[in-house]
Design a protein around this motif. Structure first.
Motif: not given
Length: 331
Positions: A206-208
């Motif tokens: 996260e975040p991707y």
């Protein structure tokens, strides 16, 4: 004495990572697209660790790799081949000449097999990357690529998207600098090391940001937690990607100035003169070795699920030997 067994060869790794992690590595296959100094270092490290390699490089050997700083391309071997190719009999049919041409993939294959005779799933792919179907890339656990165009990298990213746990690394080095984009897949889960022999619960990245999204970002708007403007190393990589992929023969300085203007980046973002001096032969052996070692470790993290991955860009500075993680994302 008999031949060494799997456990004999990988004993130290089994002690370090565990038998399950080593089994995952031994069952994995990594596709290497276009061999360069840095991708050769990654491949060497992983083959020795027991990860099978498939090489996709249809470029002509040795012309395409004469300046690549890798032990897979010994100078004497390349010179002998060049000497033989120039001694072709006058009037020899073109078809016969073509048979004498070797691809980079075919030339490297025996050297890779010699590195680790226990690996029986190594292979080569001599078709061009643009002719390969999308499903081909999905058959591998990871794809490590260099010298790709933005369009080619985007295509591979889209092909891997349906399988949410395939690693895609795109990396290049240039002079004392190097950069890599890493897409571990939206569904990749890992366990963070929290102490000796202790791992955290499964965690998602996260975040991707997918590789496709990274490459589509407006560079002029890219900033980091500690960067008010886009890092120059990242700009160099993207500029060189377009330069290497370009079909026109305009001078580097002309192309670079137009490129910076088109991306709304100030002319002083990079030193165009210095970058142009290394654009044709950009790789230096120590830089390739260090960054290749770091990226090889990232592949092992992806295959075993152990250790927090670098999300999602690595920037290497050869002047101080530092390699920092940079989160490439939009506003």
């Amino acid at each position: 004495m008999g031949k060494p067994t799997h456990d004999d060869v990988y004993d130290r790794q089994i002690r370090l990572w565990g038998a399950d992690a080593q089994k995952r590595m031994s069952n994995a296959r990594v596709l290497y697209v276009n061999l360069t100094g840095v991708t050769c270092e990654i491949m060497k490290n992983l083959v020795l660790a027991g990860v099978a390699a498939v090489i996709c490089d249809d470029r002509e050997y040795p012309e395409a790799v004469r300046s690549v700083p890798a032990s897979f391309f010994p100078a004497k071997d390349m010179e002998d081949i060049l000497e033989k190719s120039t001694s072709v009999t006058v009037g020899e049919p073109d078809a016969k000449k073509a048979k004498k041409t070797r691809t980079v993939a075919a030339a490297v294959q025996p050297k890779v097999e010699e590195l680790n005779p226990l690996l029986l799933r190594n292979g080569i792919e001599e078709r061009s990357i643009d002719s390969l179907p999308d499903c081909y890339f999905k058959s591998f656990d990871a794809v490590v690529a260099s010298r790709l165009s933005v369009e080619q990298a985007t295509r591979i990213s889209k092909a891997l998207r349906s399988d949410e746990s395939k690693l895609f690394i795109m990396t290049d080095t240039f002079g004392l600098d190097g950069a890599a984009h890493l897409d571990f897949g939206k569904g990749h889960c890992y366990r963070r090391e929290i102490g000796k022999d202790k791992l955290s619960d499964l965690t998602k990245i996260e975040p991707y940001i997918s590789m496709e999204e990274m490459l589509a970002l407006d560079l002029a708007k890219v900033k980091g937690r500690w960067d008010k403007t886009i890092p120059a190393t990242l700009v160099k990589q993207r500029l060189l990607m377009d330069y290497w992929a370009g079909s026109d023969k305009q001078p580097f300085s002309t192309m670079a100035e137009s490129w910076l203007e088109a991306h709304n980046l100030p002319k002083g973002t990079v030193n165009v003169k210095d970058l142009g001096a290394i654009a044709k032969d950009p790789e230096i052996s120590p830089v390739c070795a260090v960054l290749g070692g770091i990226l090889g470790n990232e592949v092992i993290k992806a295959l075993t699920g152990k250790g927090e991955p670098a999300n999602n860009t690595l920037l290497f500075d050869g002047l101080d030997g530092g390699c920092r993680s940079f989160l490439l994302k939009g506003d």
